[in-house]
Write a protein that holds these residues in place. Structure first.
Motif, mmCIF file in Angstrom:
data_model
loop_
_atom_site.group_PDB
_atom_site.id
_atom_site.type_symbol
_atom_site.label_atom_id
_atom_site.label_comp_id
_atom_site.label_asym_id
_atom_site.label_seq_id
_atom_site.Cartn_x
_atom_site.Cartn_y
_atom_site.Cartn_z
ATOM 1 N N LEU A 89 -47.281 -16.561 15.650
ATOM 2 C CA LEU A 89 -47.603 -15.350 16.410
ATOM 3 C C LEU A 89 -47.152 -15.559 17.854
ATOM 4 C CD1 LEU A 89 -51.125 -14.681 14.856
ATOM 5 C CD2 LEU A 89 -48.921 -13.663 14.204
ATOM 6 N N GLY A 90 -45.881 -15.246 18.081
ATOM 7 C CA GLY A 90 -45.233 -15.571 19.348
ATOM 8 C C GLY A 90 -45.861 -14.950 20.580
ATOM 9 N N ILE A 91 -46.369 -13.739 20.475
ATOM 10 C CA ILE A 91 -46.992 -13.108 21.646
ATOM 11 C C ILE A 91 -48.330 -13.765 21.931
ATOM 12 C CG2 ILE A 91 -47.903 -10.941 22.587
ATOM 13 C CD1 ILE A 91 -44.778 -11.193 22.499
ATOM 14 N N LYS A 92 -49.076 -14.065 20.902
ATOM 15 C CA LYS A 92 -50.342 -14.788 21.083
ATOM 16 C C LYS A 92 -50.084 -16.136 21.755
ATOM 17 C CE LYS A 92 -54.321 -16.547 18.513
ATOM 18 N NZ LYS A 92 -54.942 -16.640 17.173
ATOM 19 N N ILE A 93 -49.059 -16.832 21.309
ATOM 20 C CA ILE A 93 -48.700 -18.128 21.876
ATOM 21 C C ILE A 93 -48.262 -17.973 23.328
ATOM 22 C CG2 ILE A 93 -47.033 -20.028 21.729
ATOM 23 C CD1 ILE A 93 -47.113 -19.555 18.609
ATOM 24 N N ALA A 94 -47.420 -16.972 23.597
ATOM 25 C CA ALA A 94 -46.934 -16.744 24.970
ATOM 26 C C ALA A 94 -48.090 -16.449 25.917
ATOM 27 C CB ALA A 94 -45.913 -15.610 24.988
ATOM 28 N N GLU A 154 -42.233 -9.011 33.774
ATOM 29 C CA GLU A 154 -40.784 -9.178 33.915
ATOM 30 C C GLU A 154 -40.124 -9.712 32.643
ATOM 31 O OE1 GLU A 154 -43.037 -10.480 36.197
ATOM 32 O OE2 GLU A 154 -42.782 -8.748 37.533
ATOM 33 N N ASN A 155 -40.826 -10.536 31.872
ATOM 34 C CA ASN A 155 -40.183 -11.155 30.714
ATOM 35 C C ASN A 155 -40.753 -10.671 29.379
ATOM 36 O OD1 ASN A 155 -42.611 -12.457 30.297
ATOM 37 N ND2 ASN A 155 -41.803 -14.524 30.531
ATOM 38 N N GLY A 156 -41.470 -9.564 29.405
ATOM 39 C CA GLY A 156 -42.106 -9.080 28.181
ATOM 40 C C GLY A 156 -41.137 -8.869 27.032
ATOM 41 N N VAL A 157 -40.006 -8.230 27.306
ATOM 42 C CA VAL A 157 -39.023 -7.983 26.246
ATOM 43 C C VAL A 157 -38.513 -9.314 25.705
ATOM 44 C CG1 VAL A 157 -36.735 -7.032 25.743
ATOM 45 C CG2 VAL A 157 -38.375 -5.697 27.072
ATOM 46 N N GLU A 158 -38.218 -10.239 26.593
ATOM 47 C CA GLU A 158 -37.748 -11.569 26.174
ATOM 48 C C GLU A 158 -38.780 -12.262 25.276
ATOM 49 O OE1 GLU A 158 -37.054 -15.871 28.307
ATOM 50 O OE2 GLU A 158 -36.533 -14.089 29.454
ATOM 51 N N PHE A 207 -35.731 -2.202 14.110
ATOM 52 C CA PHE A 207 -34.751 -3.229 14.452
ATOM 53 C C PHE A 207 -34.896 -3.497 15.948
ATOM 54 C CE2 PHE A 207 -32.605 -1.688 10.615
ATOM 55 C CZ PHE A 207 -32.180 -2.872 10.049
ATOM 56 N N TRP A 208 -35.449 -4.649 16.306
ATOM 57 C CA TRP A 208 -35.522 -5.052 17.720
ATOM 58 C C TRP A 208 -34.444 -6.095 17.914
ATOM 59 C CZ3 TRP A 208 -40.360 -5.723 21.100
ATOM 60 C CH2 TRP A 208 -41.185 -4.599 21.014
ATOM 61 N N LEU A 209 -33.429 -5.749 18.700
ATOM 62 C CA LEU A 209 -32.310 -6.642 18.935
ATOM 63 C C LEU A 209 -32.116 -6.814 20.432
ATOM 64 C CD1 LEU A 209 -29.879 -4.966 16.378
ATOM 65 C CD2 LEU A 209 -31.319 -6.982 15.984
#
Length: 167
Positions: A40-45, A54-58, A138-140
């Protein structure tokens, strides 16, 4: 069917009680269903203090990449056991809801475009039989065309107006 749960890359799990009736119904129809957890990458971030305006999309793109990598690794794990589990390697469909649907769509994008991510984590020449996306997108990366080097697997989209993250 390999199922990826939703939760905005921040919540959810393979054994969520709300999913069990749906997944059990698919199994009752004769499908082998594997529900997976992914990082869960957002939880980890957020837990690591990495997430900023500033880096939310990243951070979301990184979370999706991790989810796709974990989906590919689960696929490889299943393929290694396919004979033992009586699974037809040519009939594997990936399916997910919301974030899990996005992971599935982006996974197929990687497979159809023979990316390094797909080549590193899947057996050579493997293709999914289909993708079922329930409120996914599709998130690219910016300026990445939604184009395919080879024809993608059939994709079935379901979408409503209640998903707060994937509009």
């Amino acid at each position: 069917i390999i199922f990826s749960v939703g939760g905005g890359w921040e919540a959810g799990g393979r054994d969520d009680k709300g999913l069990q009736p749906f997944l059990n119904h698919l199994a009752s129809l004769g499908y082998t269903v594997v529900s997976l957890d992914y990082r869960l990458g957002i939880k980890i971030a957020k837990a690591n203090g990495e997430m900023t305006k500033e880096n939310g999309v990243e951070m979301y793109l990184r979370a999706i990449e991790w989810g796709v990598e974990d989906l590919f690794d689960a696929t490889s794990f299943i393929l290694e056991r396919a004979d033992e589990w009586n699974i037809d390697k040519d009939q594997i469909v990936i399916m997910g809801g919301s974030a899990g649907a996005t992971n599935s769509l982006v996974a197929e994008f990687n497979v159809a475009n023979d990316t390094d991510l797909a080549r590193t984590h899947l057996p050579q020449g493997f293709r999914y039989a289909g993708v079922i996306s329930m409120a996914g997108a599709f998130w690219l990366k910016a300026n990445t065309p939604l184009a395919f080097k080879s024809r993608p697997a059939p994709i079935l989209f379901f979408h409503g107006a209640k998903d707060q993250l994937v509009t």
